[in-house]
Scaffold this motif. Structure first.
Motif, PDB file in Angstrom:
ATOM      1  N   ALA A  27       0.850  -1.187   0.000  1.00 31.01           N
ATOM      2  CA  ALA A  27       0.000   0.000   0.000  1.00 31.01           C
ATOM      3  C   ALA A  27       0.889   1.241   0.000  1.00 31.01           C
ATOM      4  N   ALA A  28       0.734   2.084  -1.022  1.00 36.08           N
ATOM      5  CA  ALA A  28       1.497   3.338  -1.103  1.00 36.08           C
ATOM      6  C   ALA A  28       0.728   4.390  -0.307  1.00 36.08           C
ATOM      7  N   THR A  29       1.306   4.798   0.830  1.00 30.78           N
ATOM      8  CA  THR A  29       0.528   5.502   1.849  1.00 30.78           C
ATOM      9  C   THR A  29       0.802   7.005   1.938  1.00 30.78           C
ATOM     10  N   LYS A  30       1.479   7.561   0.942  1.00 30.26           N
ATOM     11  CA  LYS A  30       1.759   9.003   1.029  1.00 30.26           C
ATOM     12  C   LYS A  30       0.458   9.806   1.154  1.00 30.26           C
ATOM     13  N   THR A  31       0.503  10.812   2.001  1.00 35.21           N
ATOM     14  CA  THR A  31      -0.613  11.715   2.343  1.00 35.21           C
ATOM     15  C   THR A  31      -1.710  11.053   3.193  1.00 35.21           C
ATOM     16  N   GLU A  85       6.109   4.308   2.197  1.00 39.47           N
ATOM     17  CA  GLU A  85       6.076   5.772   2.212  1.00 39.47           C
ATOM     18  C   GLU A  85       7.112   6.287   1.231  1.00 39.47           C
ATOM     19  N   ASN A  86       6.881   7.477   0.689  1.00 40.19           N
ATOM     20  CA  ASN A  86       7.950   8.002  -0.162  1.00 40.19           C
ATOM     21  C   ASN A  86       8.539   9.321   0.286  1.00 40.19           C
ATOM     22  N   LYS A  87       8.187   9.761   1.472  1.00 41.12           N
ATOM     23  CA  LYS A  87       8.880  10.916   2.057  1.00 41.12           C
ATOM     24  C   LYS A  87       9.373  10.523   3.458  1.00 41.12           C
ATOM     25  N   PHE A 147      10.351   1.862   2.004  1.00 41.15           N
ATOM     26  CA  PHE A 147      10.546   3.234   1.568  1.00 41.15           C
ATOM     27  C   PHE A 147      10.621   3.199   0.053  1.00 41.15           C
ATOM     28  N   ILE A 148       9.784   4.024  -0.605  1.00 44.82           N
ATOM     29  CA  ILE A 148       9.643   3.886  -2.064  1.00 44.82           C
ATOM     30  C   ILE A 148       9.943   5.185  -2.810  1.00 44.82           C
ATOM     31  N   GLY A 149      10.395   6.232  -2.087  1.00 48.48           N
ATOM     32  CA  GLY A 149      10.618   7.521  -2.747  1.00 48.48           C
ATOM     33  C   GLY A 149      12.089   7.860  -2.902  1.00 48.48           C
ATOM     34  N   PHE A 204      14.465  -5.674  -7.980  1.00 41.67           N
ATOM     35  CA  PHE A 204      14.474  -4.449  -8.783  1.00 41.67           C
ATOM     36  C   PHE A 204      13.119  -3.751  -8.700  1.00 41.67           C
ATOM     37  N   MET A 205      13.144  -2.439  -8.870  1.00 38.82           N
ATOM     38  CA  MET A 205      11.916  -1.635  -8.870  1.00 38.82           C
ATOM     39  C   MET A 205      11.927  -0.713 -10.082  1.00 38.82           C
ATOM     40  N   ALA A 206      10.739  -0.523 -10.658  1.00 38.73           N
ATOM     41  CA  ALA A 206      10.632   0.433 -11.764  1.00 38.73           C
ATOM     42  C   ALA A 206       9.246   1.048 -11.792  1.00 38.73           C
ATOM     43  N   MET A 207       9.186   2.231 -12.358  1.00 37.63           N
ATOM     44  CA  MET A 207       7.917   2.888 -12.655  1.00 37.63           C
ATOM     45  C   MET A 207       7.836   3.039 -14.166  1.00 37.63           C
ATOM     46  N   LEU A 208       6.808   2.474 -14.754  1.00 36.95           N
ATOM     47  CA  LEU A 208       6.661   2.609 -16.201  1.00 36.95           C
ATOM     48  C   LEU A 208       6.237   4.032 -16.531  1.00 36.95           C
ATOM     49  N   GLY A 214       4.309  -1.634 -11.042  1.00 37.34           N
ATOM     50  CA  GLY A 214       2.855  -1.599 -11.156  1.00 37.34           C
ATOM     51  C   GLY A 214       2.254  -0.683 -10.104  1.00 37.34           C
ATOM     52  N   MET A 215       1.478   0.299 -10.566  1.00 32.70           N
ATOM     53  CA  MET A 215       0.766   1.228  -9.693  1.00 32.70           C
ATOM     54  C   MET A 215      -0.721   1.160 -10.075  1.00 32.70           C
ATOM     55  N   SER A 216      -1.518   2.080  -9.546  1.00 30.03           N
ATOM     56  CA  SER A 216      -2.963   1.956  -9.764  1.00 30.03           C
ATOM     57  C   SER A 216      -3.355   1.897 -11.240  1.00 30.03           C
ATOM     58  N   GLY A 217      -2.611   2.626 -12.094  1.00 24.56           N
ATOM     59  CA  GLY A 217      -2.992   2.699 -13.504  1.00 24.56           C
ATOM     60  C   GLY A 217      -2.469   1.571 -14.378  1.00 24.56           C
ATOM     61  N   ILE A 239       3.414  -5.144  -6.393  1.00 23.82           N
ATOM     62  CA  ILE A 239       2.819  -3.928  -6.945  1.00 23.82           C
ATOM     63  C   ILE A 239       2.600  -2.930  -5.812  1.00 23.82           C
ATOM     64  N   ARG A 240       2.568  -1.662  -6.161  1.00 28.98           N
ATOM     65  CA  ARG A 240       2.451  -0.595  -5.165  1.00 28.98           C
ATOM     66  C   ARG A 240       1.223   0.245  -5.499  1.00 28.98           C
ATOM     67  N   LEU A 241       0.172   0.083  -4.727  1.00 29.73           N
ATOM     68  CA  LEU A 241      -1.079   0.786  -5.034  1.00 29.73           C
ATOM     69  C   LEU A 241      -1.391   1.847  -3.984  1.00 29.73           C
ATOM     70  N   GLY A 242      -1.688   3.046  -4.466  1.00 30.89           N
ATOM     71  CA  GLY A 242      -2.126   4.125  -3.585  1.00 30.89           C
ATOM     72  C   GLY A 242      -3.582   4.468  -3.863  1.00 30.89           C
ATOM     73  N   THR A 243      -3.803   5.158  -4.973  1.00 25.98           N
ATOM     74  CA  THR A 243      -5.138   5.620  -5.339  1.00 25.98           C
ATOM     75  C   THR A 243      -6.178   4.499  -5.347  1.00 25.98           C
ATOM     76  N   ALA A 244      -5.814   3.354  -5.864  1.00 26.49           N
ATOM     77  CA  ALA A 244      -6.773   2.237  -5.976  1.00 26.49           C
ATOM     78  C   ALA A 244      -7.294   1.817  -4.609  1.00 26.49           C
ATOM     79  N   GLU A 260      -8.471   9.150  -4.517  1.00 31.60           N
ATOM     80  CA  GLU A 260      -7.600  10.212  -5.029  1.00 31.60           C
ATOM     81  C   GLU A 260      -6.890  10.927  -3.884  1.00 31.60           C
ATOM     82  N   ARG A 261      -5.655  11.318  -4.152  1.00 29.79           N
ATOM     83  CA  ARG A 261      -4.886  12.069  -3.142  1.00 29.79           C
ATOM     84  C   ARG A 261      -5.153  13.549  -3.264  1.00 29.79           C
ATOM     85  N   THR A 262      -5.226  14.227  -2.120  1.00 29.34           N
ATOM     86  CA  THR A 262      -5.209  15.687  -2.141  1.00 29.34           C
ATOM     87  C   THR A 262      -3.981  16.139  -1.376  1.00 29.34           C
TER      88      THR A 262
HETATM   89  C1  LIG Z   1       2.495   7.086  -5.047  1.00 25.80           C
HETATM   90  C2  LIG Z   1       3.325   5.956  -5.505  1.00 25.80           C
HETATM   91  C3  LIG Z   1       2.737   4.768  -5.958  1.00 25.80           C
HETATM   92  C4  LIG Z   1       1.250   4.543  -6.041  1.00 25.80           C
HETATM   93  O1  LIG Z   1       0.678   5.400  -6.981  1.00 25.80           O
HETATM   94  P1  LIG Z   1      -0.883   5.270  -7.351  1.00 25.80           P
HETATM   95  O2  LIG Z   1      -0.936   5.691  -8.770  1.00 25.80           O
HETATM   96  O3  LIG Z   1      -1.602   6.200  -6.448  1.00 25.80           O
HETATM   97  O4  LIG Z   1      -1.268   3.862  -7.155  1.00 25.80           O
HETATM   98  C5  LIG Z   1       3.586   3.739  -6.337  1.00 25.80           C
HETATM   99  N1  LIG Z   1       4.917   3.861  -6.306  1.00 25.80           N
HETATM  100  C6  LIG Z   1       5.517   4.990  -5.882  1.00 25.80           C
HETATM  101  C7  LIG Z   1       6.993   5.045  -5.873  1.00 25.80           C
HETATM  102  C8  LIG Z   1       4.740   6.069  -5.474  1.00 25.80           C
HETATM  103  O5  LIG Z   1       5.353   7.189  -5.067  1.00 25.80           O
END
Ligand SMILES: *Cc1c(COP(=O)(O)O)cnc(C)c1O
Length: 222
Positions: free
Chosen positions: A28-32, A51-53, A71-73, A153-157, A193-196, A209-214, A218-220
């Motif tokens: 669970a990506a828990t920022k905010t 967390e990423n901060k 830690f993911i940031g 390994f970690m990646a963001m597409l 893999g993220m929410s999208g 996979i790392r899901l926040g929004t899902a 939505e984050r504010t």
């Molecule tokens: C915020 C975040 C996510 C999750 O993003 P969502 O699109 O909200 O699922 C995944 N990985 C990292 C590194 C993030 O900072």
């Protein structure tokens, strides 16, 4: 839908594993998000939180109950000290300066820090991470450095509608992962893999996979 309903639904959706039938870890990506929201997710079955901060990681650390801590940031070297000994996995080992400092501080504290090598798979200026062609050497360097243990390994597409392009990049990550797995039993995770794009990523061999929004909506940012 509530957080716990979302958690149950996504845990259900990943229960059959990735395209190779391997178990998938949902982080669970828990920022905010508040400690209360995170605890609700954990109560519903979340086992891993990211967390990423550094500030948020520290503020919530004692208020969140349970969960493996990721830690993911992007991690500034002057903030490493706040994380040493408190993380289960730092997913964002993205450069040499961080590799050296994280290793040195881990050794000084008498701990081994589990890490993933972050790869800038889309070669995007806005993202950090090793270029793909340097990632294997970075992994081997980190793995042979005292104080660090590489777990994968970690990646963001990139953001794109082009499924063929994204699938190709995800396949490149899987190939990198498999090359390391073949020689190293410490290697377990391909975090992608993220929410999208999580479905696409599981279809190309991600197993984390790392899901926040899902999960949380939505984050504010205030
Ligand atoms: C915020 C975040 C996510 C999750 O993003 P969502 O699109 O909200 O699922 C995944 N990985 C990292 C590194 C993030 O900072």
């Amino acid at each position: 839908m509530s957080i716990s309903e979302n958690v149950k639904r996504y845990l259900d959706r990943i229960a059959e594993g990735n395209c190779f039938g391997e178990p998938v870890t949902l982080v669970a990506a828990t920022k905010t998000r508040t400690p209360q929201e995170i605890n609700e997710a954990i109560a519903a079955g979340i086992t891993d939180i990211g967390e990423n901060k550094v500030q948020e990681f520290r503020d919530k650390f004692d208020l969140v109950r349970g969960g493996r801590r990721h830690f993911i940031g992007h991690l500034q070297t002057n903030k490493i000290k706040y994380l040493i000994g408190k993380t289960d996995l730092i997913q964002s080992l993205d450069r040499e300066e961080l590799l050296t400092e994280l290793a040195a501080r881990s050794v000084r504290a008498g701990v081994t820090t589990d890490v993933l090598i972050e790869v800038n798979i889309g070669s995007e200026l806005s993202k950090s991470g090793y270029p793909l062609r340097e990632a294997f050497a970075a992994y081997e360097r980190a793995q042979s450095t005292a104080g660090l243990r590489v777990r994968g390994f970690m990646a963001m597409l990139p953001l794109s509608e082009d499924a063929a392009l994204l699938g190709g990049l995800a396949d490149d990550m899987r190939a990198l992962f498999e090359r390391a797995v073949a020689q190293d039993e410490n290697i377990r995770y391909l975090s992608m893999g993220m929410s999208g794009d999580w479905e696409l990523c599981l279809g190309h061999g991600a197993n984390m996979i790392r899901l926040g929004t899902a999960l949380f909506g939505e984050r504010t940012y205030s």
